[in-house]
Design a protein around this motif. Structure first.
Motif, PDB file in Angstrom:
ATOM      1  N   LEU A  73      -4.230 -44.188 -35.975  1.00 39.49           N
ATOM      2  CA  LEU A  73      -5.696 -44.470 -35.201  1.00 39.49           C
ATOM      3  C   LEU A  73      -5.820 -46.006 -35.645  1.00 39.49           C
ATOM      4  O   LEU A  73      -5.732 -46.483 -36.983  1.00 39.49           O
ATOM      5  N   ILE A  77     -11.048 -48.736 -34.306  1.00 37.24           N
ATOM      6  CA  ILE A  77     -11.428 -47.381 -33.539  1.00 37.24           C
ATOM      7  C   ILE A  77     -11.913 -46.345 -34.832  1.00 37.24           C
ATOM      8  O   ILE A  77     -12.839 -46.101 -34.620  1.00 37.24           O
ATOM      9  N   VAL A 136     -13.153 -45.051 -26.787  1.00 39.59           N
ATOM     10  CA  VAL A 136     -13.020 -44.105 -27.790  1.00 39.59           C
ATOM     11  C   VAL A 136     -13.113 -42.745 -27.114  1.00 39.59           C
ATOM     12  O   VAL A 136     -13.761 -42.505 -26.447  1.00 39.59           O
ATOM     13  N   HIS A 141      -8.890 -39.632 -29.862  1.00 34.26           N
ATOM     14  CA  HIS A 141      -9.178 -40.147 -30.984  1.00 34.26           C
ATOM     15  C   HIS A 141     -10.123 -39.330 -32.120  1.00 34.26           C
ATOM     16  O   HIS A 141      -9.669 -39.257 -33.222  1.00 34.26           O
ATOM     17  N   CYS A 144      -8.423 -36.159 -33.320  1.00 30.69           N
ATOM     18  CA  CYS A 144      -6.992 -36.535 -33.699  1.00 30.69           C
ATOM     19  C   CYS A 144      -6.547 -35.630 -34.941  1.00 30.69           C
ATOM     20  O   CYS A 144      -7.103 -35.769 -35.850  1.00 30.69           O
TER      21      CYS A 144
END
Length: 482
Positions: A73, A77, A136, A141, A144
């Motif tokens: 990631l 973010i 996003v 995200h 995840c």
């Protein structure tokens, strides 16, 4: 690019999922999957428990940090997700969690509600427009390395730990209050009863001490129940095999979550088992139910001992908290014990629901976690609230009617039990029957028949000695023969 339109004068954005497109009010942080769930599951009309929301935010924060640490990631973010989670944990955005606590889908709806709210707030923090999931994404995200099937059980266990901690604190207050009353009432002799009939004398303080011992046992069960909740299936993803979760993520997610939540959390040895089975929640519910049963029994005793005030037992006085009748002037009811009873009834019913839901799982997942959590969190919360009012508005203010207790002991035939070793069971029973029939005291009948002399009788019928282990009948006979 976020598509927008006006519907009935309200600005909306259009979002898509695998079902199709749906218009969402432009200003909200939830998304299309949350809105579908809110429309599908109008069950209780209640909001998700705030501690569930906070637990979900802690999980999503830990996941973002972990995914950033292992390079899955982007840092900017991850930081935006963490910031959004922190805001939720501070109590903000809770009104954006619109899914009913009881829902189909094993908790996917509340998981996606969290994913969408966090994603849209993170998008906003990064300067984008809500709904622009190219910045996003709720799944790619925020979710995840996760699945509903490890996130939701984890959130349920974390929430249980938080609520059990508060319930245990209230039970410890009750334990102390009962111990204090046990000491205060230790010199007050009253009549013990079995099956609602006169039995043998007991000290009022002994009764309250016994209540405190039972509550301590419940506290011990609560502590054991908390241990059941510390083992998580986080990292197991869909069915416990860890599919789509990086190996490094699998190793780090629970330690990171433990640090963020300041909880002693461990990863399950067998993630498949921890994903399939809800028996730890059944164990916790069982501990809560057992405590509710204890509390209800104590409440029953208080209602009996305080009955009257003129035509009942009248052995204790409960604090007067409110008028007891709209038609009978001066009537005061035992409203605090009554509410404790009702909470106990509800908890017992919740335990049945939890048991059935846990049993109903099939193969690799139990789809009924939402109803388990709804019932369990209600049980723990209401138990804590009931104990709080029990301590503050009832137990701490109880007073004893010493003379009334003495009067009932003096007029009872229950003390005849102490005579059995000296005159035999049959004769003692005959004396009891005669005393009931004639209204004469047991003491007077014994002296009239010359069964024992005054000195012997005084020693045998010493009600204080009857309330604790002391000299046996055989020892007394031998002493009198000397």
């Amino acid at each position: 690019m976020v598509m927008k339109k006006k519907i009935d004068g309200m600005e909306c954005r259009t979002e898509k999922d695998s079902i199709g497109s749906k218009d969402i009010p432009e200003g909200v942080y939830y998304g299309v999957q949350s809105l579908r769930a809110a429309e599908n599951f109008r069950i209780t009309g209640l909001s998700m428990h705030p501690e569930v929301i906070n637990s979900l935010a802690q999980i999503k924060k830990a996941a973002a940090i972990t995914n950033c640490e292992i390079g899955l990631l982007d840092k900017h973010i991850a930081e935006a997700i963490v910031k959004a989670c922190d805001e939720i944990m501070e109590g903000r955005l809770h009104d954006e969690f619109i899914v009913d606590p009881i829902q189909g889908g094993a908790g996917t709806s509340i998981n996606m509600n969290a994913n969408e709210v966090i994603a849209n707030r993170a998008i906003e923090l990064l300067g984008g427009q809500k709904g622009d999931y190219s910045i996003v994404h709720p799944n790619d995200h925020v979710n995840c390395g996760q699945s509903t099937n490890d996130v939701i059980p984890t959130a349920g266990k974390m929430t249980s730990l938080k609520l059990l901690k508060n319930a245990k604190k209230e039970l410890e207050r009750l334990h102390k209050a009962l111990c204090d009353k046990g000491e205060e009432f230790d010199t007050i002799i009253k009549m013990g009863r079995t099956q609602m009939q006169d039995a043998v004398p007991i000290r009022l303080g002994q009764e309250f001490k016994a209540y405190s011992v039972a509550i301590q046992r419940d506290i011990n069960r609560m502590e054991k129940a908390q241990e059941e909740m510390r083992t998580l299936n986080m990292g197991g993803t869909a069915i416990g095999t860890g599919i789509n979760a990086d190996e490094a993520y699998l190793r780090r997610i629970v330690p990171n979550l433990a640090r963020i939540s300041d909880m002693d959390l461990v990863q399950a040895y067998d993630l498949i088992d921890a994903t399939q089975n809800l028996d730890p929640f059944v164990a916790v519910s069982g501990a809560v139910k057992a405590c509710a049963v204890t509390l209800s029994k104590i409440a029953n005793d208080f209602r009996l001992m305080s009955s009257g005030p003129r035509c009942g037992f009248g052995e204790i006085n409960l604090p007067a908290k409110q008028n007891g009748s709209s038609i009978m002037p001066g009537k005061v009811n035992p409203v605090i014990p009554e509410v404790v009873n009702q909470v106990a009834f509800n908890i017992i019913g919740n335990d049945v629901t939890i048991t059935m839901a846990a049993e109903a799982g099939q193969l690799e997942l139990n789809a009924f976690e939402p109803i388990v959590f709804y019932c369990l969190f209600q049980s723990i919360d209401t138990l804590a609230y009931a104990v709080e009012t029990f301590v503050d508005n009832c137990v701490s203010g109880i007073t004893a009617n010493r003379e009334r207790c003495k009067e009932l002991v003096d007029n009872s035939v229950g003390i005849v039990t102490a005579l059995c070793p000296h005159v035999g069971y049959a004769k003692a029973a005959s004396l009891a029957k005669t005393a009931v029939k004639t209204g004469e005291s047991v003491r007077k009948l014994i002296l009239e028949e010359g069964l024992l002399n005054e000195e012997e009788l005084n020693e045998i019928l010493d009600v204080k000695n009857m309330t604790e282990p002391g000299i046996s009948g055989k020892e007394l006979l031998l002493k009198n023969m000397e």
